[in-house]
Design a protein around this motif. Sequence first.
Motif, PDB file in Angstrom:
ATOM      1  N   GLY A 573       0.831  -1.200   0.000  1.00  0.00           N
ATOM      2  CA  GLY A 573       0.000   0.000   0.000  1.00  0.00           C
ATOM      3  C   GLY A 573       0.867   1.251   0.000  1.00  0.00           C
ATOM      4  N   TRP A 574       1.864   1.261  -0.849  1.00  0.00           N
ATOM      5  CA  TRP A 574       2.822   2.378  -0.895  1.00  0.00           C
ATOM      6  C   TRP A 574       2.089   3.708  -1.077  1.00  0.00           C
ATOM      7  N   GLY A 575       2.458   4.652  -0.247  1.00  0.00           N
ATOM      8  CA  GLY A 575       1.854   5.974  -0.319  1.00  0.00           C
ATOM      9  C   GLY A 575       0.540   6.099   0.418  1.00  0.00           C
ATOM     10  N   ARG A 576       0.107   5.015   1.063  1.00  0.00           N
ATOM     11  CA  ARG A 576      -1.183   5.048   1.756  1.00  0.00           C
ATOM     12  C   ARG A 576      -1.019   4.641   3.226  1.00  0.00           C
ATOM     13  N   ALA A 578      -1.089   4.702   7.182  1.00  0.00           N
ATOM     14  CA  ALA A 578      -2.045   5.290   8.118  1.00  0.00           C
ATOM     15  C   ALA A 578      -1.419   6.471   8.851  1.00  0.00           C
ATOM     16  N   GLU A 600       7.435  -0.168   7.032  1.00  0.00           N
ATOM     17  CA  GLU A 600       6.470   0.781   7.577  1.00  0.00           C
ATOM     18  C   GLU A 600       6.693   0.901   9.077  1.00  0.00           C
TER      19      GLU A 600
END
Length: 725
Positions: A573-576, A578, A600
Motif C-alpha cells: 500500500g505504498w503511499g497510503r 495510516a 512501515e
Amino acid sequence: MTLNTSRRGFLKTAAAAAAVLYIGARPNGALAAGTEPAALNPFVRIDADGTVTAIIKHFEKGQGPATGLTSLIAEEMGLSMEDIRYEFAPSDPQVYNNTLFGQMQGTGGSTAMANSYLQYRRAGAAAREMLLTTAGQAWQVNPQELSLADGVISGAGKSAPVADFVAAAAGVEPPAEPRLKDPSVFRIIGNADVRRKDSQPKTNGTAKYAMDMHLPNQMVAVIARSPRMGGVVAGYDDSDARAIKGFIRAAALPTGAGVVVFAEHTWAALQARDALLVDWDFSAAENRSSDQIRAELVAAVNTAPQYVVNGGEQAQTAALVAAADQVVEQEFYFPLLAHAPMEPLTCTIEATTEGDIVLHDGCQFPTGPHMALAQIFQLPMDKIRINTMFAGGSFGRRATPTADYQVEAALAFALTDRSRPVKLVWSREDDITGGYYRPAVAHRVRVGLDGAGNIIGWDHRIAAQSIMKGTAFEAFSVHDGVDHSSVEGVTQNPYKIPGQFIGLTDVAKATSVLWWRSVGHSHTAFVMETMMDEIAKAAGRDPLELRLSLLAQGDKDQLRMANVLSLAAEKSGWGRAAAGRSQGIAVHKSFNSYTAEVVEISGTAEAGVKIEKVTCAVDCGVAVNPDVIKAQMEGGIGYGLGHAMRDEITLTDGEVDQSNFPDYEPLRIGDIAAIEVHIVASDEAPTGVGEPGTPPAAPALANAIAVNGPRVTVMPMNQNGVVFA
C-alpha cells in the motif's frame, strides 16, 4: 523424584515415546534386511529395501539445501518428500565441487541452488531411467512404457517396488543426457506446502550439530588468543590452571597465535584458560582504535581514489556535478560487524586405527580444511576425512580463507599423542572478540541534478578494508587492483545512471575481515538506496517513481528489478500509510536475485521508532521451495535490520570492546511486528535466497525514518540519533 535432564535429552525422550506409539500402530513396522545399498550416481543412493537417500554436497546452516537439493531428486524420481532421506556428502571436490567455484567444494555466495539445480535434477532423472531400464529388461518391455511414482514402477500391465530392481540397476550404464520432467508436471518444485526436511530433527533434539559431538575419551581444548591482531605469545604461566579440576595441560601453538588448554570437559577448560597468565608480544600488533580507523576511511573518500572501478572519467564527472543546478551530497560510515551465529565455532578431530584423520565439523568449505589438515599431518588427501554436521548459523563465519578454527584444532591435536580425540570449543566471547568481521567501510557520494531533477553526474568514492587481497581468493575477486567485494552493488547495478564515476581506495585492516551476509551489498545497497530517496526529495519526485524511471530502458535486468519494486509497492500500500506511520522503500540486485522491501514504521526517532511491517517481493528464478525462500527472506531482513539498528564492533588500542549479546545485541522477536513475503513466479534459472533479503532492509528502514526524522548515514542507528521503541 526429581529428574535431571537437558532440554535436548528431554526432546529426545519425548520423541522416542512418540515413535513407539507410531510404530506400534503400523501393521508392518520392520524394514526388510537386504544387500548393500546401490549408488546409482554420486548424488543418489538406494538401499536394498528401496529407500532413496540424496547425497547433499552443500552443508546445512539453516539456509535449506538439505530440503532444496533433496526436492530436486524427489521430483525427478517421483517420490514424496516423506519417502526420501538425505545425508551430507564426504569431502571430495572432484565429485562434489561447487560448479560456480571451480574445483572447490563449498557453500557460500547464495550459490547452493544456483549451481546444483540442473545437476541434482539430472542425477534424479538418471536414477529414474536406470531403474526403468532395469525393469524393462526384467519384464521384456520397452522402458518408455513404464513410469516411476511413489517408489513403485508400473506399466505394461505390471507393477513392482523399486527394491526389486536396485541391485541390477547399479550395473546399468547411466544415461549421458537423462530426460528431465516438464515443469508442468512438477509436484514438489514450486509447491508451497512442502516443508523442510530438517525441521523435525531440529525440534525433537535428534539433529547433531558440531557442538553436540562427544566422542569416547575426548579432550576439550580452548585457546587463549591474542586480544590484538598480530600479537604473539611471548610466554605463559599455567601454575594456577593446574589447580583446576579436570585440567590436563597447556601448550603454546606452534604459530605463536595462542596458548591451548586441554581439559576433561568444557567448563574445566574455560576455567583453566581464565587462570592462565599469558605474556603477549604486541610489537607487530594492531594498536589503532575505532576513531582512528574511521578517520582514515573518511579521509580516503575525500581524496583522489586509488583505483578507478568502472572506467569512468573522474574529471568529467566532477565537471558535470559542478555545473549542476542542484548537488545532493552525503558521506556514509559502516563499522565492523561480527557474524555472531547462534552456535559458536567448534569442531572435533580424531585419529582412526588405520591412521586416518577425521574432522567432525559444520564444515562450510571442506576443501580448505581438507588441504590444510593433509599438510599439517603430512598425509595424502585420501587419509583425511570430514564428517559434515549441522551448523547453527554461519553468515560467512565458518568459511575463512585460512580455515582458521579447523587449523587451530589440527595444531592442538598435533600437540597430543593422538590417542584421544580433541574437541575445540570457542565461547561466545571468543567469537565476538577474536573472530573475523565485516570490514569497516566509508562512502562519499556527490550527485548533480539538472533543473528538471534528472541525474546528470554521480561521483561515488568508496574506502574499504579489502576482504580478498592477500588470500587464496584474490585471483577470484580482485582485478586491476579492485576487490570486487568492496564495490559490488554499486557496480553492475541495474539502474542506468548517467555520468557515473566510481573510485575505490584500500585502507589497512585493523582486524581479520571476512565476507558477512551479503558481503559488499551490505553497505553498497544502503548507500545507493538512501541516495535515491535523497535525490527524490531534492527533485520533488516520488521515491518509487524516481527508481522506476532509472529502470525504464527495458532490458531483462531492469524489468525484473522494476517488477519486484512495483510488486512490493502494491502489496505494501505504498503511499497510503495510516496516520502516524511512514514508509520507506528500497530495491537491490544481489547474487542474481532481485529483492524490494517496504518498511512501515510508527513513532519518531526522538520518541521511539517501531517497525510495524516489512513487505518484501523477491524474484529468485524458479522458486524450488517457497517455504524455504520465505524463511530466508524473513531471516535476511531481520539480520539486516538488527545490525543496522544497534550493532557495531569497536576497538580501543586494537582490542575489541564488545564480548557477548549484552553489548552486541541480536534482533529481538518484538523488534518487527510483521513480515510479508511475495515470490515472483518465474521460469528463469534459480538464484540465491540466503543473502538477498539483507541488503534492502536497512536502507528501507532509514528511508522510512527520514520521512519525518533525521537522515541517518552512520551506523548503527541507535548511536546516531534514533531511538527504537
